[in-house]
Design a protein around this motif. Structure first.
Motif, mmCIF file in Angstrom:
data_model
loop_
_atom_site.group_PDB
_atom_site.id
_atom_site.type_symbol
_atom_site.label_atom_id
_atom_site.label_comp_id
_atom_site.label_asym_id
_atom_site.label_seq_id
_atom_site.Cartn_x
_atom_site.Cartn_y
_atom_site.Cartn_z
ATOM 1 N N ASN A 1 20.032 -1.537 -6.481
ATOM 2 C CA ASN A 1 19.786 -0.142 -6.110
ATOM 3 C C ASN A 1 19.044 0.677 -7.157
ATOM 4 O O ASN A 1 19.279 1.860 -7.327
ATOM 5 C CB ASN A 1 21.103 0.560 -5.761
ATOM 6 N N VAL A 2 18.203 0.021 -7.914
ATOM 7 C CA VAL A 2 17.356 0.778 -8.831
ATOM 8 C C VAL A 2 16.164 1.252 -8.024
ATOM 9 O O VAL A 2 15.446 0.428 -7.459
ATOM 10 C CB VAL A 2 16.862 -0.120 -9.982
ATOM 11 N N PRO A 3 15.976 2.579 -7.930
ATOM 12 C CA PRO A 3 14.842 3.020 -7.117
ATOM 13 C C PRO A 3 13.536 2.505 -7.711
ATOM 14 O O PRO A 3 13.331 2.568 -8.908
ATOM 15 C CB PRO A 3 14.915 4.548 -7.190
ATOM 16 N N LYS A 4 12.730 1.956 -6.866
ATOM 17 C CA LYS A 4 11.432 1.468 -7.343
ATOM 18 C C LYS A 4 10.385 1.881 -6.331
ATOM 19 O O LYS A 4 10.668 2.025 -5.153
ATOM 20 C CB LYS A 4 11.442 -0.062 -7.433
ATOM 21 N N ASP A 5 9.167 2.053 -6.842
ATOM 22 C CA ASP A 5 8.088 2.443 -5.949
ATOM 23 C C ASP A 5 7.642 1.259 -5.111
ATOM 24 O O ASP A 5 7.888 0.113 -5.459
ATOM 25 C CB ASP A 5 6.902 2.933 -6.771
ATOM 26 N N ASP A 6 6.944 1.597 -4.031
ATOM 27 C CA ASP A 6 6.314 0.541 -3.260
ATOM 28 C C ASP A 6 5.229 -0.096 -4.116
ATOM 29 O O ASP A 6 4.588 0.595 -4.906
ATOM 30 C CB ASP A 6 5.633 1.147 -2.019
ATOM 31 N N PRO A 7 5.005 -1.384 -3.931
ATOM 32 C CA PRO A 7 3.884 -1.973 -4.655
ATOM 33 C C PRO A 7 2.570 -1.350 -4.187
ATOM 34 O O PRO A 7 2.459 -0.935 -3.034
ATOM 35 C CB PRO A 7 3.951 -3.454 -4.287
ATOM 36 N N GLU A 8 1.632 -1.264 -5.105
ATOM 37 C CA GLU A 8 0.318 -0.718 -4.751
ATOM 38 C C GLU A 8 -0.436 -1.742 -3.893
ATOM 39 O O GLU A 8 -0.329 -2.946 -4.141
ATOM 40 C CB GLU A 8 -0.494 -0.505 -6.024
ATOM 41 N N PRO A 9 -1.225 -1.267 -2.920
ATOM 42 C CA PRO A 9 -2.071 -2.232 -2.202
ATOM 43 C C PRO A 9 -2.976 -2.940 -3.207
ATOM 44 O O PRO A 9 -3.502 -2.306 -4.118
ATOM 45 C CB PRO A 9 -2.904 -1.358 -1.266
ATOM 46 N N SER A 10 -3.102 -4.226 -3.048
ATOM 47 C CA SER A 10 -3.903 -4.987 -3.996
ATOM 48 C C SER A 10 -5.282 -5.275 -3.419
ATOM 49 O O SER A 10 -5.409 -5.637 -2.246
ATOM 50 C CB SER A 10 -3.193 -6.304 -4.305
ATOM 51 N N ALA A 11 -6.280 -5.129 -4.274
ATOM 52 C CA ALA A 11 -7.647 -5.470 -3.853
ATOM 53 C C ALA A 11 -7.896 -6.963 -4.028
ATOM 54 O O ALA A 11 -8.997 -7.440 -3.790
ATOM 55 C CB ALA A 11 -8.647 -4.670 -4.670
ATOM 56 N N GLN A 12 -6.886 -7.681 -4.482
ATOM 57 C CA GLN A 12 -7.080 -9.109 -4.770
ATOM 58 C C GLN A 12 -6.630 -10.016 -3.620
ATOM 59 O O GLN A 12 -6.872 -11.213 -3.676
ATOM 60 C CB GLN A 12 -6.254 -9.504 -6.005
ATOM 61 N N VAL A 13 -5.946 -9.458 -2.642
ATOM 62 C CA VAL A 13 -5.446 -10.344 -1.590
ATOM 63 C C VAL A 13 -6.631 -10.880 -0.781
ATOM 64 O O VAL A 13 -7.609 -10.174 -0.559
ATOM 65 C CB VAL A 13 -4.431 -9.633 -0.655
ATOM 66 N N PRO A 14 -6.531 -12.126 -0.371
ATOM 67 C CA PRO A 14 -7.688 -12.718 0.304
ATOM 68 C C PRO A 14 -7.841 -12.229 1.743
ATOM 69 O O PRO A 14 -6.849 -11.898 2.397
ATOM 70 C CB PRO A 14 -7.362 -14.216 0.285
ATOM 71 N N ILE A 15 -9.062 -12.177 2.202
ATOM 72 C CA ILE A 15 -9.314 -11.924 3.624
ATOM 73 C C ILE A 15 -9.270 -13.286 4.306
ATOM 74 O O ILE A 15 -9.997 -14.200 3.930
ATOM 75 C CB ILE A 15 -10.715 -11.292 3.823
ATOM 76 N N LEU A 16 -8.389 -13.382 5.298
ATOM 77 C CA LEU A 16 -8.139 -14.705 5.882
ATOM 78 C C LEU A 16 -8.305 -14.672 7.392
ATOM 79 O O LEU A 16 -8.063 -13.637 8.023
ATOM 80 C CB LEU A 16 -6.699 -15.132 5.577
ATOM 81 N N PRO A 17 -8.645 -15.800 7.989
ATOM 82 C CA PRO A 17 -8.618 -15.852 9.448
ATOM 83 C C PRO A 17 -7.178 -15.644 9.922
ATOM 84 O O PRO A 17 -6.236 -16.006 9.200
ATOM 85 C CB PRO A 17 -9.078 -17.276 9.778
#
Ligand code: SIN
Length: 440
Positions: free
Chosen positions: A234-250
């Protein structure tokens, strides 16, 4: 202050060696303090040598063999579960030549565990699997992919289906789900942790360079709760930032990156709590189904919960590929800790480790198979549990391709390397819950 001298190669090597030694020492220290739960996880995670699956408790073995274990007790269900819902495939029972269970099993070492093996007919399983992949994965339910991708409201599965069935060509640009974050080409922002994705469609010409700074892999979004003793609850944490590194996939590959979706009250993984203000309509058939199970087990174990008080308010669908796992954790985010948690398994079998209130208690490895229901009540509701292993080559034949049902092909293809878990919880104490919208 003068600028620090640049490090020589020799200095860098010394530092790297020191860092490596520190890592080894930390690993050795951790192994000294390994808990029985962790030990069991490691046994079932092991690839070489492979785990000894015969150590797992199989509730489907012949009942006379099962009941030779004095810790296991067979108890009649309060109601035959087939009485409740077509989702159990009641209409198909005769055709499919099976019979649905009249009994559940309890385990002396795990008070509050209620196990119902082989609870669904093949047709009922196929219907629920379709729901988990095609329907429940749509917005407003959230998935791990939403952090990084602009998943269309029509759902990722529909895109996959369009390509799979030839409705859209596989090189149609509109089938590729785009990233939320813009790629900073200057920064060399390509690459991913998933090297096996490098030959994926529109990005196949990208430079094979590693990102300059560490980026969150979508694998880190697997719901690993209480994964290590160093992560307090229960440690409040932010949402992860959207990553520009994720691959574009079919879509066929992107659906395999789906790790979870949340139903009803949306769960916030980073802080392990619910968004009480984000309540997506709960699928009606799943409310009926889970209530039917709670009714069937009413009075069966030592921790009864009246089915009339049970409201399905939140759920998670976990999608596992063959190499995935869910490390030991406790589900303790619900305000109502008395209500049972109902959990369904589909697809490949897995090893489910069920422990106790701490990692110190040695867990029981259970062979969870497609169509089994696990109900966690009483102390079992807050026991450590996890899924260290999905077992290859365990997909039942009735979930493989069926010549008479070509529309099942796309699901069979997905399941050929997957397991699905659907678990349903009540979040609020009875009568405390704000009216939940129901999805028709
Ligand atoms: C969970 O504990 O959240 C999932 C269990 C499972 O996959 O059976």
């Amino acid at each position: 202050m003068p600028d620090p001298q640049p490090m020589s190669n020799r200095q860098r090597k010394i530092m790297e060696r020191q860092a490596e030694r520190n890592r080894e020492m930390a690993a050795a220290k951790r192994s000294e303090t390994r808990t029985p739960f962790r030990e069991a996880e490691l046994q079932f995670l092991s690839r070489h040598p492979p785990p000894d699956y015969s150590k797992a408790l199989d509730f489907r073995q012949p009942v006379e063999v099962l009941l030779r274990d004095p810790k296991i007790k067979r108890v009649p269900l309060h109601k035959r579960i087939s009485e409740f819902s077509d989702l159990f495939g009641v209409k198909d029972l005769q055709q499919e030549g099976g019979d649905l269970p009249e009994n559940a099993y309890l385990h002396e070492d795990h008070p509050g565990l209620i196990y119902i093996p082989a609870a669904f007919t093949p047709t009922a399983q196929r219907n629920l699997i379709k729901g988990c992949l095609k329907d429940y994965s749509r917005h407003p339910n959230k998935s791990n992919l939403d952090t990084h991708y602009l998943v269309p409201d029509s759902g990722l599965w529909d895109l996959h289906e369009n390509v799979f069935t030839g409705k859209q060509p596989s090189d149609d640009p509109s089938i590729f789900v785009q990233r939320k974050a813009k790629v900073d080409e200057q920064a060399g922002g390509y690459g991913s942790d998933d090297d096996d994705d490098n030959d994926s469609k529109p990005d196949n010409k990208r430079p094979k360079m590693k990102p300059k700074s560490p980026v969150p892999s979508i694998r880190t979004l697997v719901p690993i709760m209480d994964g290590t003793p160093t992560v307090p609850d229960n440690v409040p944490k932010d949402d992860p930032e959207p990553s520009a590194q994720v691959p574009i996939l079919p879509p066929a590959q992107l659906v395999r990156k789906m790790r979870w979706i949340t139903l009803g009250y949306q769960y916030h993984w980073p802080s392990k709590t619910y968004h009480f203000d984000q309540n997506a309509p709960f699928p009606e058939e799943l409310s009926i189904l889970s209530k039917a199970v709670v009714d069937a087990v009413d009075g069966v174990g030592p921790y009864p919960y009246p089915a009339d008080d049970f409201v399905a308010e939140a759920g998670v669908v976990n999608y596992y590929q063959l190499k995935d796992r869910l490390m030991g954790h406790v589900d303790r985010s619900e305000l109502n800790k008395e209500a049972p948690l109902v959990s369904f398994s589909f697809g490949h079998s897995c090893i489910y480790l069920l422990g106790g209130p701490t990692r110190e208690k040695e867990p029981t490895p259970i062979l969870l198979q497609s169509g089994d229901i696990l109900v966690m009540t009483g102390p079992c509701r807050s026991a450590f549990h996890g899924v260290p292993r999905i077992i290859e080559n365990t997909l039942p034949t009735y979930l493989q391709s069926l010549p008479e049902e070509p529309e099942w092909d796309i699901y069979a293809d997905y399941l050929s390397e997957a397991r699905i878990n659907l678990n349903i919880r009540q979040v609020y104490p009875p009568n405390d819950s704000p009216a939940s919208p129901v999805q028709h």
